[in-house]
Design an enzyme around this catalytic site. Sequence first.
Site, PDB file in Angstrom:
ATOM      1  N   TRP A 359       0.824  -1.217   0.000  1.00 12.94           N
ATOM      2  CA  TRP A 359       0.000   0.000   0.000  1.00 12.94           C
ATOM      3  C   TRP A 359       0.851   1.257   0.000  1.00 12.94           C
ATOM      4  O   TRP A 359       0.340   2.359  -0.228  1.00 12.94           O
ATOM      5  CB  TRP A 359      -0.955   0.000   1.196  1.00 12.94           C
ATOM      6  CG  TRP A 359      -0.307   0.173   2.543  1.00 12.94           C
ATOM      7  CD1 TRP A 359       0.483  -0.724   3.198  1.00 12.94           C
ATOM      8  CD2 TRP A 359      -0.414   1.305   3.419  1.00 12.94           C
ATOM      9  NE1 TRP A 359       0.879  -0.228   4.422  1.00 12.94           N
ATOM     10  CE2 TRP A 359       0.334   1.022   4.593  1.00 12.94           C
ATOM     11  CE3 TRP A 359      -1.076   2.527   3.348  1.00 12.94           C
ATOM     12  CZ2 TRP A 359       0.450   1.919   5.646  1.00 12.94           C
ATOM     13  CZ3 TRP A 359      -0.958   3.419   4.412  1.00 12.94           C
ATOM     14  CH2 TRP A 359      -0.209   3.113   5.547  1.00 12.94           C
ATOM     15  N   ASP A 360       2.144   1.098   0.220  1.00  8.33           N
ATOM     16  CA  ASP A 360       3.069   2.232   0.195  1.00  8.33           C
ATOM     17  C   ASP A 360       2.948   3.028  -1.105  1.00  8.33           C
ATOM     18  O   ASP A 360       3.078   4.255  -1.110  1.00  8.33           O
ATOM     19  CB  ASP A 360       4.515   1.748   0.306  1.00  8.33           C
ATOM     20  CG  ASP A 360       4.767   0.853   1.504  1.00  8.33           C
ATOM     21  OD1 ASP A 360       3.804   0.269   2.032  1.00  8.33           O
ATOM     22  OD2 ASP A 360       5.933   0.714   1.891  1.00  8.33           O
ATOM     23  N   GLU A 490       1.629  -1.633  13.165  1.00 11.37           N
ATOM     24  CA  GLU A 490       1.667  -3.097  13.233  1.00 11.37           C
ATOM     25  C   GLU A 490       2.101  -3.620  14.601  1.00 11.37           C
ATOM     26  O   GLU A 490       2.247  -4.827  14.779  1.00 11.37           O
ATOM     27  CB  GLU A 490       2.578  -3.636  12.129  1.00 11.37           C
ATOM     28  CG  GLU A 490       2.015  -3.370  10.749  1.00 11.37           C
ATOM     29  CD  GLU A 490       2.983  -3.687   9.617  1.00 11.37           C
ATOM     30  OE1 GLU A 490       2.519  -3.892   8.486  1.00 11.37           O
ATOM     31  OE2 GLU A 490       4.205  -3.707   9.879  1.00 11.37           O
ATOM     32  N   LYS A 602       4.409   1.833  16.096  1.00  9.63           N
ATOM     33  CA  LYS A 602       5.454   1.649  15.086  1.00  9.63           C
ATOM     34  C   LYS A 602       5.485   2.811  14.102  1.00  9.63           C
ATOM     35  O   LYS A 602       6.544   3.272  13.696  1.00  9.63           O
ATOM     36  CB  LYS A 602       5.217   0.332  14.341  1.00  9.63           C
ATOM     37  CG  LYS A 602       6.261  -0.005  13.300  1.00  9.63           C
ATOM     38  CD  LYS A 602       5.910  -1.304  12.577  1.00  9.63           C
ATOM     39  CE  LYS A 602       6.967  -1.663  11.540  1.00  9.63           C
ATOM     40  NZ  LYS A 602       6.568  -2.834  10.726  1.00  9.63           N
ATOM     41  N   GLN A 603       4.315   3.248  13.703  1.00 10.42           N
ATOM     42  CA  GLN A 603       4.235   4.343  12.740  1.00 10.42           C
ATOM     43  C   GLN A 603       2.929   5.095  12.926  1.00 10.42           C
ATOM     44  O   GLN A 603       2.022   4.629  13.609  1.00 10.42           O
ATOM     45  CB  GLN A 603       4.313   3.822  11.309  1.00 10.42           C
ATOM     46  CG  GLN A 603       3.072   3.072  10.828  1.00 10.42           C
ATOM     47  CD  GLN A 603       3.211   2.580   9.408  1.00 10.42           C
ATOM     48  OE1 GLN A 603       3.840   1.565   9.169  1.00 10.42           O
ATOM     49  NE2 GLN A 603       2.622   3.293   8.466  1.00 10.42           N
TER      50      GLN A 603
END
Length: 768
Positions: A359-360, A490, A602-603
């Site tokens: 999906w990046d 994640e 994580k992000q």
Amino acid sequence: MNNIYIQPDNWSIIEEGFEAKRVKSSESLMSLGNGAMGQRANFEEHYSGETFQGSYVAGVYYPDKTRVGWWKNGYPEYFAKVLNAPNWIGINVTINGESLDLAKCNKVENFRRELNMKEGWLSRSFTATLQNFIEVKVETKRFLSLEIDEIGAIEYHVTPLNNDAQINFSPYLDNGITNEDSNWDDKFWDVLSVNHEDEQAFIVSRTMKTNFYVCTAMQTQVSLNGEILEQDKTVNDAIDTIAFTYQNQVTKGDTITLTKFGGYTSDRNHDKNELITVAKKTLNQVTELGFSALLEQQKQAWAKIWDMADITIEGDVAAQQGIRFNIFQLNQTYLGKDARLNIGPKGFTGEKYGGSTYWDTEAYCIPFYMATKDQQVAKSLLEYRYHHLEKAIENAEKLGFTNGAALYPMVTMNGEECHNEWEITFEEIHRNGAIAFAIFNYFRYTGDFSYIPEKGLEVLIGIARFWQQRANFSEAKNKYMILGVTGPNEYENNVNNNWYTNYIAKWCIDYTIETLAKVKEGYSDDYSRIIGKTKLTDNELDLWKEVANNMYFPFSETKNVYLQQDGFLDKELITVENLPKSQRPINQKWSWDRILRSPYIKQADTLQGFYFFEDHFTIEELERHFDFYEPFTVHESSLSPCVHSIQAAKLGRMDQAYEFYLRTSRLDLDDYNHEVEEGLHITSMAGTWMSIVEGFGGMRIVNDTLSFEPKIPAEWNGYSFKVNFRNLILKIHVTKSETKFELEGHRDLEILVNGKAVTISANNLVTV
């Protein structure tokens, strides 16, 4: 800058001094690519030390059988792997009978390696004293041609310094290679033929299972002090290798040079029975052209790319080097020439993530390609997903969805899901939302609606159907909920009501309904065709609206923020500043169980939604959520710092924005996550570009108008960039006192600067 060995330079990545412990890291950092193939920066000569050999052909992959301890219904049958392709760069060198091997030399001095990003080549030079005490100077240069993208070129010079020497070159092709990340140590390649003709050699091989046919080819030439030598050679061939050996007695101080052209032809682009013929023709073409002329073409091709894509930064070499490194690697990975290809998170620099599409692409890469190239390049990335729509419907059917619901894969080469971790495959379903958002984002930026009635609306319908079926009604809350998911963060698996997932699900449904109405009104023929094909009914639309209008969003009244997921406040909320540095990165120091129970992010997760849908929220809401979530974020995803940099700039926190910018731009150069030897973080590099253009430059589309709110970090004297907006090229130059806009084109452009309308005349300079 944290890195102690990459030298600061505006246009090059430079390593000085040879250290075996950093060979693999440098192999990643100095990787080469041309969109059609790529390779890590392995030494041409034999190296017995620790190394990660890697050469890759775009679009050629292998379905490595899934390896799990316990099979579950819905698991993908395989994990697609970009294949380590046959090695064409190899040149064994012996000097008075001893192999040149930097791992075994008595002494290596004056070692210097340079990746020249401005011109697109890699060089290396050193002097070495072998165990037989012969001292030689070695200089090499190589590149992968952008113009003739099935070819790379090497010049390899050796000069004996302290004595005359017998110097033998043995250029070779090697099909006896393996992947470092094979699940079952399968044989990936089947060699069909090994042959040679004059100074050319060819290995034709076929991938197992996927049956890609590839011809690996080389042509060699030896010269002494610049004069081509006509000489005999010895040919050594085996089942999967072929080598030529040239023997020469070289006088002290003279320079013997091997020029080698090599590369790949594949049946993705040619008839499988014509691969050698095509390779011969290409080798003859570049040999006649010569190394220097081919290199000049390379310089011109890169000059054209940089003219549009470059971002200049005044007064900060570390920041300048970082952004150019990111832009360079993005262009090495994907140039938009082949609509069948996409952008893997590691590009051509390693095997992690299988070289597949994530999906990046939609979330991070499309804005870069829309603004720095012709809009057709970004449109091709959208079409890539349209061509995989039937596979996305099949993927959803495997998980029990019906009626044309589409779940796009988290990881794919051909549209099939091929990620075998259940918490990703089954649960990280937010990827569907990014694909829909990219369709919206493309139209918002380019003004080109044509893709939507032609192809995009069918994708949106499949995605909306998925979201309607994936949500379930909670009688207790009288709301629709989405249970058992993993969001962009994640470090939380199998959670209920991830805010970002729920929000983008509602948005996808609303946007699809809105788009249906627009196509019905303005493109009636396309509308009739699509309704007939998808069998969409008013009753189904009512179900969509019911879900979208009653979606549940977890919210804390006490914290006054949307909750990342239902149970976030049940965690022990210890911020990152109170986490010992010895425990970082937690993904390398902690058990997965401990990570899942922690509050660490994580992000960007909730903040990812605030980034996509910035205009849905007030600046006060953004500030409140940023202040709540950023302190828990460890940024152990490469996709995290760029979003935080953009939002910090939006909030006027320029010191923090700059810190996040440096982290995203120098993520690999400074090896923040201690994993650069595995390969580079290609897709997040587009986020680095966004950090400047959308973060510091403040570029947005506001009411169909290009808008800027320029800011500048204290460390910079100025910066500039170009964007291609609706076929007009606009250059923006920001300093501490003013912003200049210069327009290339044949019509005026009205923009917004800090909320005020400004008209930029064609080929004119406007200062604000």
